[in-house]
Every structure is written in structure tokens, then in C-alpha cells.
Design a protein around this motif. Structure first.
Motif, PDB file in Angstrom:
ATOM      1  N   ILE A 109       0.861  -1.179   0.000  1.00 11.05           N
ATOM      2  CA  ILE A 109       0.000   0.000   0.000  1.00 11.05           C
ATOM      3  C   ILE A 109       0.899   1.230   0.000  1.00 11.05           C
ATOM      4  O   ILE A 109       1.620   1.488   0.963  1.00 11.05           O
ATOM      5  CB  ILE A 109      -0.921   0.012   1.238  1.00 11.05           C
ATOM      6  N   ALA A 110       0.890   1.973  -1.090  1.00 14.63           N
ATOM      7  CA  ALA A 110       1.743   3.154  -1.205  1.00 14.63           C
ATOM      8  C   ALA A 110       1.230   4.039  -2.327  1.00 14.63           C
ATOM      9  O   ALA A 110       0.572   3.573  -3.260  1.00 14.63           O
ATOM     10  CB  ALA A 110       3.196   2.745  -1.485  1.00 14.63           C
ATOM     11  N   SER A 111       1.546   5.307  -2.248  1.00 15.74           N
ATOM     12  CA  SER A 111       1.132   6.246  -3.288  1.00 15.74           C
ATOM     13  C   SER A 111       1.884   5.975  -4.579  1.00 15.74           C
ATOM     14  O   SER A 111       2.953   5.346  -4.583  1.00 15.74           O
ATOM     15  CB  SER A 111       1.398   7.682  -2.834  1.00 15.74           C
ATOM     16  N   VAL A 112       1.349   6.481  -5.677  1.00 11.27           N
ATOM     17  CA  VAL A 112       2.014   6.337  -6.967  1.00 11.27           C
ATOM     18  C   VAL A 112       3.402   6.970  -6.916  1.00 11.27           C
ATOM     19  O   VAL A 112       4.391   6.410  -7.413  1.00 11.27           O
ATOM     20  CB  VAL A 112       1.172   6.983  -8.087  1.00 11.27           C
ATOM     21  N   GLU A 113       3.505   8.116  -6.285  1.00  7.08           N
ATOM     22  CA  GLU A 113       4.782   8.828  -6.218  1.00  7.08           C
ATOM     23  C   GLU A 113       5.849   8.044  -5.456  1.00  7.08           C
ATOM     24  O   GLU A 113       7.024   8.040  -5.838  1.00  7.08           O
ATOM     25  CB  GLU A 113       4.581  10.199  -5.559  1.00  7.08           C
ATOM     26  N   ASN A 118       9.352  -1.255  -9.952  1.00  8.81           N
ATOM     27  CA  ASN A 118       9.530  -2.694  -9.786  1.00  8.81           C
ATOM     28  C   ASN A 118       8.525  -3.300  -8.804  1.00  8.81           C
ATOM     29  O   ASN A 118       8.158  -4.469  -8.913  1.00  8.81           O
ATOM     30  CB  ASN A 118      10.973  -3.023  -9.362  1.00  8.81           C
ATOM     31  N   ARG A 119       8.052  -2.516  -7.828  1.00  6.09           N
ATOM     32  CA  ARG A 119       7.027  -3.017  -6.908  1.00  6.09           C
ATOM     33  C   ARG A 119       5.666  -3.091  -7.607  1.00  6.09           C
ATOM     34  O   ARG A 119       4.886  -4.012  -7.382  1.00  6.09           O
ATOM     35  CB  ARG A 119       6.932  -2.117  -5.674  1.00  6.09           C
ATOM     36  N   GLY A 162      -9.176   5.521  -4.018  1.00  3.51           N
ATOM     37  CA  GLY A 162      -8.564   6.046  -2.810  1.00  3.51           C
ATOM     38  C   GLY A 162      -7.049   6.094  -2.877  1.00  3.51           C
ATOM     39  O   GLY A 162      -6.419   5.308  -3.590  1.00  3.51           O
ATOM     40  N   PRO A 163      -6.430   7.012  -2.134  1.00  2.00           N
ATOM     41  CA  PRO A 163      -4.974   7.169  -2.179  1.00  2.00           C
ATOM     42  C   PRO A 163      -4.254   5.928  -1.659  1.00  2.00           C
ATOM     43  O   PRO A 163      -4.698   5.262  -0.726  1.00  2.00           O
ATOM     44  CB  PRO A 163      -4.718   8.378  -1.274  1.00  2.00           C
ATOM     45  N   GLY A 164      -3.134   5.622  -2.281  1.00  2.00           N
ATOM     46  CA  GLY A 164      -2.292   4.532  -1.837  1.00  2.00           C
ATOM     47  C   GLY A 164      -2.677   3.171  -2.374  1.00  2.00           C
ATOM     48  O   GLY A 164      -1.996   2.178  -2.117  1.00  2.00           O
ATOM     49  N   LYS A 165      -3.765   3.098  -3.140  1.00  2.06           N
ATOM     50  CA  LYS A 165      -4.279   1.801  -3.563  1.00  2.06           C
ATOM     51  C   LYS A 165      -4.108   1.527  -5.052  1.00  2.06           C
ATOM     52  O   LYS A 165      -4.509   0.474  -5.533  1.00  2.06           O
ATOM     53  CB  LYS A 165      -5.766   1.700  -3.204  1.00  2.06           C
ATOM     54  N   TYR A 209       1.577  -6.319   9.073  1.00  2.00           N
ATOM     55  CA  TYR A 209       2.733  -5.581   8.586  1.00  2.00           C
ATOM     56  C   TYR A 209       2.352  -4.188   8.090  1.00  2.00           C
ATOM     57  O   TYR A 209       3.065  -3.209   8.346  1.00  2.00           O
ATOM     58  CB  TYR A 209       3.416  -6.373   7.465  1.00  2.00           C
ATOM     59  N   PHE A 210       1.225  -4.101   7.371  1.00  2.00           N
ATOM     60  CA  PHE A 210       0.812  -2.816   6.810  1.00  2.00           C
ATOM     61  C   PHE A 210      -0.089  -2.018   7.752  1.00  2.00           C
ATOM     62  O   PHE A 210      -0.619  -0.979   7.372  1.00  2.00           O
ATOM     63  CB  PHE A 210       0.119  -3.031   5.461  1.00  2.00           C
ATOM     64  N   GLY A 211      -0.261  -2.518   8.973  1.00  5.67           N
ATOM     65  CA  GLY A 211      -1.023  -1.768   9.965  1.00  5.67           C
ATOM     66  C   GLY A 211      -2.458  -1.522   9.573  1.00  5.67           C
ATOM     67  O   GLY A 211      -2.998  -0.429   9.802  1.00  5.67           O
TER      68      GLY A 211
END
Length: 283
Positions: A109-113, A118-119, A162-165, A209-211
Motif C-alpha cells: 500500500i503506497a502512493s504512486v509517487e 519494480n514493486r 482512494g490514495p495509496g491503492k 505488517y501494513f497496519g
């Protein structure tokens, strides 16, 4: 599997991806308890120096402890040749494999930026492409034996932005699209294809792990395993569906989900809202 008629899976064989731990292992052991032979697949064959316990061989052994035959195959879903070889090996060992469960997934789970390419590629290759390759590898065999079931651990198709998805949601929805397209392509061959997804977050390594919430927000993997059992108990005409676990289990007669909860009270529908922010649990 409380309140639901347990399916008789004697003589059937399931090829399951990602059985080392978590949801995949729960599905494997649940199917074994109901008489289904299990092909346990994943990348981990030695956890001696690993941060996490569990191997595909340990899962296979626990399936055998439940009185069925099991076979472990090391598998990297990103490798098309490995996937094809694993399917052939499973068929050679058991003669017939009539259940395919696309469970394995990569998650971040992380933003595009902030997420490197590679992830993004990893989630695309493991989740979407892995589901595509695994299902495709078994289609000729399923046709040859007269039918079967393909089940995929992926959500109903909604459009949460939504952000991060971005990367994870794209890859999981891609798994669903592959499955629903297969349902239409294979309906005349007696092969059902359906996707299933938990309403709530499930207690797994990734969740912690991702809370993604706390124990108050989680359920045990058993609810997903019971959902798979219910889908396998459906007529082969039940195909082309992407369902939530609560939805399918309510149809089967379950109205109390307390046995799956980690703490008192039903957890919030975090997982469903990850893909559909407007999701409301049925009264």
C-alpha cells in the motif's frame, strides 16, 4: 464450518497457490478436512533462516494428517514455464485436478509517487499475470475431465480511487476480471469460475505488517476458507460471480459471524471499503 452443510470433496483434488501460511494455508487445511486432496504451492520450502514460519511442505504434511493425499510444488507465479510445469506435475501425480484456487498475491500500500516501478511490476506479475497463467494452464485439463471450478481470492469489481491503492487495487481487480472473463469463456464446458473476498480485514502477516487496523477490525482466515467450501458446494451453473464472504455465507444460512471474530463484536468492513468506499453491510 458452522451452520452450513459441509460439502463432500472426497476424490477431488485442489491446486492452491500461496499455501505457506495465512489464507492459503487455511483454505488448504479446510479442503483437506473435507476429503479433498491438495497440491500445496508457493515459494517457501525452507524457513530455517526466514523471518516467518511455514513452508509448502509443512502445509502438505498437515493436509496429509487430515487423511488425504497432498503434494508440494515450489512455484514462482512470475515464471510462465514454472506454472505450466507445476500444472503438469500436479496432473501427473493425481490424475485429475478439478479445483484451482488462485490465492497467492503480493501486496503493498503506497502512493504512486512513492512506489517504485519494480514493486508495481511485482503486483502485476504475481496477482494478475499469475492468476492468468495458473488458470490458463489448467483449462485444457478441466475441459478434458468434463469440468471443474476455478476460484480466485479477489474482490467484486468496484471503482474506489482512494490514495495509496493504485497498484494493489489494480492488480486485485485484474484478478477478478480474469476470473469473470473465464466464466463466460468456459460456461459451456462445465467449468465454473468465481471470485471471493472478505468484507473485513483478515488476520494475516500482511494485515499486521501494513497496519491495517487492529484485532478489533480483523477476522480469522477461517471465514474465507468457509466461503470457499460454500462455493465448492454450489452447482456448476453458479459461475461468473464476485462475492463477499458474508454475502455467500448468509445465503448458506449463517447469521452469526462471532466465531470468526478475534474480539467481541463484528469488525468494521475495512476490506470491502478498500475497494468500495460506499459499501454498507446488510442489516
Amino acid at each position: 464450518m458452522s451452520d452450513v452443510a459441509a460439502p463432500d470433496l472426497d476424490g477431488r483434488t485442489a491446486f492452491i497457490t500461496g499455501t505457506t501460511r495465512g489464507i492459503g494455508k487455511a483454505i488448504a487445511l479446510s479442503l483437506a478436512e473435507h476429503g479433498c486432496n491438495v497440491v500445496s504451492t508457493g515459494k517457501t520450502v525452507d524457513d530455517t533462516d526466514a523471518d516467518l514460519d511455514g513452508t509448502i511442505h509443512e502445509t502438505a504434511a498437515e493436509c496429509e494428517d487430515r487423511g488425504v493425499a497432498s503434494h508440494a510444488i515450489q512455484l514462482d507465479l512470475r515464471d510462465a514455464d514454472e506454472v505450466a510445469a507445476a500444472a503438469s506435475e500436479a496432473i501427473d501425480v493425481f490424475g485429475e485436478v478439478d479445483i484451482v484456487v488462485n490465492n497467492a498475491s503480493a501486496i503493498e500500500i503506497a502512493s504512486v509517487e512513492s512506489m517504485p516501478a519494480n514493486r508495481f511490476d511485482l503486483m502485476t506479475e504475481v496477482n494478475v499475470r499469475g492468476t492468468y497463467l495458473t488458470s490458463r494452464a489448467f483449462v485444457p485439463h478441466l475441459r478434458e475431465i468434463g469440468g471443474g471450478q476455478i476460484l480466485t481470492n479477489a474482490p467484486p469489481v468496484t471503482m474506489d480511487r482512494g490514495p495509496g491503492k493504485a497498484a494493489y487495487a489494480w492488480s486485485k481487480l485484474g484478478m477478478t476480471f480474469v476470473t469473470l472473463s473465464l466464466a463466460g469463456e468456459l460456461e459451456g464446458d462445465g467449468i465454473a469460475a468465481n471470485a471471493f473476498w472478505p468484507v473485513t480485514a483478515i488476520d494475516t502477516r500482511a494485515t499486521r505488517y501494513f497496519g491495517m487496523g487492529t484485532e478489533d477490525d480483523w477476522r480469522s482466515p477461517a471465514i474465507v476458507a468457509d466461503t470457499v467450501l460454500e462455493l465448492l458446494d454450489r452447482d456448476i451453473e453458479y459461475t461468473g460471480n464476485a462475492v463477499y464472504d458474508e454475502e455467500i455465507l448468509r445465503e448458506a444460512g449463517v447469521d452469526d459471524f462471532a466465531e470468526y471474530n478475534l474480539t467481541e463484536g463484528d469488525p468494521a468492513p475495512l476490506s470491502a471499503r478498500m475497494f468500495d468506499p460506499d459499501y454498507e453491510r446488510p442489516a
